[in-house]
Scaffold this motif. Structure first.
Motif, mmCIF file in Angstrom:
data_model
loop_
_atom_site.group_PDB
_atom_site.id
_atom_site.type_symbol
_atom_site.label_atom_id
_atom_site.label_comp_id
_atom_site.label_asym_id
_atom_site.label_seq_id
_atom_site.Cartn_x
_atom_site.Cartn_y
_atom_site.Cartn_z
ATOM 1 N N ASP A 65 0.848 -1.198 0.000
ATOM 2 C CA ASP A 65 0.000 0.000 0.000
ATOM 3 C C ASP A 65 0.886 1.251 0.000
ATOM 4 O OD1 ASP A 65 -1.646 2.159 0.509
ATOM 5 O OD2 ASP A 65 -2.933 1.043 1.888
ATOM 6 N N PRO A 66 0.948 1.941 -1.120
ATOM 7 C CA PRO A 66 1.845 3.110 -1.197
ATOM 8 C C PRO A 66 1.419 4.243 -0.274
ATOM 9 C CG PRO A 66 0.482 2.962 -3.173
ATOM 10 C CD PRO A 66 0.196 1.728 -2.373
ATOM 11 N N GLU A 67 0.188 4.206 0.202
ATOM 12 C CA GLU A 67 -0.249 5.269 1.121
ATOM 13 C C GLU A 67 0.417 5.170 2.489
ATOM 14 O OE1 GLU A 67 -4.728 6.400 -0.451
ATOM 15 O OE2 GLU A 67 -4.488 5.502 1.525
ATOM 16 N N VAL A 68 0.852 3.941 2.867
ATOM 17 C CA VAL A 68 1.501 3.771 4.167
ATOM 18 C C VAL A 68 2.952 4.240 4.065
ATOM 19 C CG1 VAL A 68 2.281 2.100 5.896
ATOM 20 C CG2 VAL A 68 0.010 1.855 4.842
ATOM 21 N N THR A 69 3.286 5.294 4.833
ATOM 22 C CA THR A 69 4.655 5.821 4.747
ATOM 23 C C THR A 69 5.452 5.605 6.029
ATOM 24 O OG1 THR A 69 3.685 7.974 5.252
ATOM 25 C CG2 THR A 69 4.259 7.550 2.953
ATOM 26 N N VAL A 70 4.752 5.324 7.124
ATOM 27 C CA VAL A 70 5.446 5.090 8.397
ATOM 28 C C VAL A 70 4.951 3.780 9.000
ATOM 29 C CG1 VAL A 70 6.020 6.018 10.675
ATOM 30 C CG2 VAL A 70 5.474 7.592 8.806
ATOM 31 N N VAL A 71 5.901 2.908 9.361
ATOM 32 C CA VAL A 71 5.554 1.615 9.931
ATOM 33 C C VAL A 71 6.181 1.490 11.317
ATOM 34 C CG1 VAL A 71 5.788 -0.891 9.648
ATOM 35 C CG2 VAL A 71 5.403 0.570 7.637
#
Lengths: 399, 399
Positions: A65-71
Motif C-alpha cells: 500500500d503506497p499510502e503507508v509511509t510510516v511503519v
C-alpha cells in the motif's frame, strides 16, 4: 494525511495505537498535519478492540500500500521483525521500533538501508523505554565527545536487586515476586542473565562510537550470583549493587559490557530503584548528565515510539539523517582482559595479604573480612585469584 | 562557512568559544559544514587570550556584517542584552542565549520576532545549565501532554541546603561557604530569594503551556527562612528540603511558583545534591521522567549554548520552528490562593488539635511536636494559621 501501520498488537503495539489516538488532537496540532492508523498487523483478531477494523493478517497488504509511509514494528524477536523491517525500508517506508534485539543485531544494515532508500529507521524506544535518551544523546549532546555511558537498563533486574536490598529477600524469592507482579517473564533468562541489558548497551555504545558490537560477543554477567549477603555488605560500606551496562571510549577504542557493580551512594544511579531505568552519560564538555524514567511499560514505551513517528513526519522532505554505523571488529574494541577499573576486594580474615592497604573493614560477621579497593585489569584480577585461592572471597567492580 | 559572533566574553561566553574550538573537528564533521567565530563583543580587551584578535567593542560591526548569521548572546542582565538580541533578529540573524532574565521577560516578543524574520531564537542553556531539558521536553515528549514540572533549578540554593542537611550548618554559614567556593555571589539575593528559579520555572511553564508568565508576578519564596532544625526535622521523617520550581496545568489553567518543599526520599529529586540540578517532568503518557546534570558552570552551560548553535546551523533553510508563546494573563493562571497541594503541618505539643489525624510524630525534642499531613489550598492554610495561632508551628509543602 500520513498513513501509519503498526506491526504487532501486543503490549507496545496496542500502547502505540492508544497514544496516537488519545493525544491525536495535540499531536496533529504540533505536527500541522493529520495522521491515520491504517493497518494493524497481527495473527490474532481483536473483535472487542476499538481498533478491530484496522487489523490485517497479511503483511503484504501493508507492504504494497503506497499510502503507508510510516511503519511501527512492535513484534519483538528477530524474525519476522527484521525481514518485515527490511522489506518496508526497501519499499520506501520509514520504520520505528522498540525492538532492541533487531536494532542490536541488524542495526548497521537497517540504518544503511534506510539511508539508501531516502527513509528513516528510528528506535528511541529500544533503550530506556519511555525515557528520552537516544535523541538527547545524539542531538542535544552534539557539542560533546561522549566518553562513557553507565546505564541501569533493565527494570526487571533493578526491581529484583532493590527488593533484595530493601527486604533482605534472596535472589530467587525476589525473582518469584517480580514474576508474580508481571515484572519478570516465566523464563527470566534474557533479563537476569544480562542479555537484554547487553543489547541496549551495544546500541548506546554505537550511538557514541559509530561502531555496533555484536551483543552476543560482549562480556555479559547477570545478577543470578548476587546474594542477599552481597547487598547487605554493599549497604554497610555505603554502596548499592546495580546491574550496569557500561560503555567507554578509551584510547580510540571502545568497550561495552554488562555486570553488577558497587555504586557509591553519592552517584545518582544509586537511587534509581525498582523498575525505573537511568542512563548516566559522561561527555567532554558538559560532564555527567543523567536521564531517568520508566524503562518499560505499555504507554511509556509507546510514548517513545510515537516521538519517533513525530520526528519522521516532521522531517519528511527535509533530508533528515539516519545513524551511520559500521560493524565493530576486534580492532575497534578494547579487549575485556585489558580493561582496568576500580574494584573492591574482600579477603577472608581480618587482615589483608601483604602488599595490600586496607581501605575499610567489613562489619559483616559472617564474612570477617578485610576490604581493599584498587584499580586493576581483568588479567591482573585473574592472577590474583590464582595466587590467593579462596582467601580472596570476592571481587566487585566499583562504579 | 557559518560565521558566529559571541556577545560577552565572561564565563559562559569564553566557555562557548572554548567548546566551539576544542570540539571543532567533531562538530564540523557532524554538521557537514565549517564554522568560524568571527567576532567577540566585549568592553574589555583580552590581549593574552587566543581569541584576542576576534574582540570588538562596537556592536554595530556585528550587526552590520551580513556574513554573521548566528549570534550567541552571553552578556547577562536585561540591557543591552535584550536590545542587541532584538536588533540581531530584525537583521535576520539567529540568536542563542543562556540569559534567563531576557527569555523570561521578553520571550514572547523575541520568539515572535525570530519567526517573523525567518530566523530562530533558542535558549537551551537558560534552564538547567548543561542539562538537555528544553529540547527533550519540547521534541522528545511531543507525544505527551505535560501536566507537571518540578525542578531543582538553582545550584547555589541546592548547595546551601545540601550543606545544611549534611553538616548541620546554619543558613548563613552555608551561604558564606558557598560564597567562598564561588557558588554564590557577593549579593546572593537572586539565588537565595528564588528569583533565578522563578525565571527558569516560567520558561519551563511556557514551554508546556504556551503562556509566558511574568516571573516577577509568580509566588516566589526563597530559602532564607530555612533553619538547620527544619533540615534535621525533614531528615528524621524521611524527607529532604529542596527549593522547587513548580509548574502545573490543572483544569485548563496553569500555575507556576517557587518554594522550599519537603521531598520524600523515594522521589528522585531528593538525591540531587550540591550544585547539581534536576528537572522532573510529569506527562500523560510516559509518566515521570527526569533530566539531571550540572546546572551551571562554564563548559556545561557552553555545551548547551553550542547545542543550540548546531541546531540552528543544521536546520537552516529547513523552515525550522520557533516557540510560539503568548503572554499569560490573569485568566490563564490558577490563583495561588486556590492552589491546593499536600502539606505537612506541625503543631506544638505532643497532641494534635481535634479534627486532625496524626500521620507521624516528630522525634525532635526541641519541637515536641505532632505532625499531620493533608491536602489544602493556600486560603485554607491561612485560615488555619489564624485559628491556631502559634500552636501551628509551621507548614511545609510536600512534593
Amino acid at each position: 494525511m500520513i498513513n501509519i501501520a503498526i506491526l504487532g498488537f501486543g503490549i507496545v503495539g496496542s500502547g502505540t495505537a492508544e497514544v496516537l489516538t488519545e493525544n491525536k488532537s495535540i499531536i496533529e496540532e504540533r505536527l500541522g498535519c493529520e495522521y491515520n492508523i491504517k493497518y494493524i498487523l497481527d495473527l490474532r483478531d481483536f473483535p472487542d478492540s476499538p481498533f478491530a477494523s484496522k487489523v490485517v493478517h497479511d503483511f503484504n497488504i501493508i507492504l504494497n500500500d503506497p499510502e503507508v509511509t510510516v511503519v511501527a514494528e512492535m513484534m519483538g524477536g528477530s524474525h519476522p521483525a527484521y525481514d518485515f523491517t527490511k522489506a518496508c525500508l526497501e519499499a520506501g517506508k520509514s520504520v520505528v521500533t522498540s525492538n532492541k534485539e533487531v536494532v542490536s543485531t541488524f542495526g548497521v544494515e537497517l540504518c544503511a538501508l534506510a539511508a539508501k532508500n531516502g527513509v528513516r529507521y528510528l528506535f528511541e524506544a529500544s533503550v530506556g523505554g519511555g525515557i528520552p535518551v537516544i535523541r538527547p544523546m545524539t542531538n542535544d549532546l552534539k557539542s560533546n565527545k561522549i566518553n562513557k555511558i553507565d546505564g541501569i537498563l533493565n527494570g526487571t533486574t533493578n526491581y529484583i536487586l532493590t527488593s533484595m536490598r530493601d527486604s533482605g529477600a534472596t535472589f530467587s524469592d525476589a525473582l518469584s515476586e517480580a514474576q508474580k507482579l508481571g515484572y519478570a517473564e516465566a523464563n527470566p533468562s534474557a533479563d537476569v542473565d544480562g542479555i537484554d541489558a547487553a543489547r541496549k548497551i551495544t546500541i548506546l555504545a554505537a550511538l557514541a562510537s559509530g561502531k555496533l558490537a555484536d551483543p552476543k560477543t560482549i562480556h555479559t554477567e547477570g545478577i543470578t550470583a548476587i546474594t542477599s549477603e552481597d547487598t547487605e555488605f554493599a549497604q554497610s560500606l555505603g554502596y548499592t549493587i546495580k546491574l550496569i551496562g557500561h560503555a567507554e571510549i578509551r584510547d580510540g577504542k571502545f568497550i561495552a559490557f554488562v555486570s553488577p557493580r558497587m555504586v557509591p551512594l553519592a552517584n545518582p544511579l544509586s537511587s534509581i530503584d525498582g523498575v525505573f531505568n537511568g542512563i548516566l552519560i559522561g561527555a567532554n564538555m558538559v560532564g555527567d548528565v543523567m536521564f531517568y524514567g520508566p524503562g518499560a511499560g505499555k504507554l511509556p514505551t509507546a510514548s517513545a515510539v510515537v516521538a519517533d513517528i513525530i520526528d519522521i513526519i516532521e522531517n519528511m522532505d527535509k533530508d533528515a539523517k539516519n545513524y551511520t554505523w559500521t560493524a565493530a571488529d576486534a580492532e575497534d574494541m578494547l579487549p575485556m582482559d585489558e580493561y582496568s577499573c576500580r574494584r573492591m576486594f574482600i579477603f577472608k580474615g581480618k587482615s589483608l595479604p601483604c602488599g595490600f592497604k586496607a581501605a575499610k573493614f567489613c562489619n559483616n560477621d559472617d564474612l570477617s573480612a578485610a576490604v581493599t579497593e584498587s584499580e586493576m585489569t581483568e588479567t591482573e584480577v585473574k592472577t590474583l585469584k590464582t595466587q590467593y585461592g579462596d582467601k580472596l572471597v570476592c571481587v566487585y567492580r566499583v562504579l
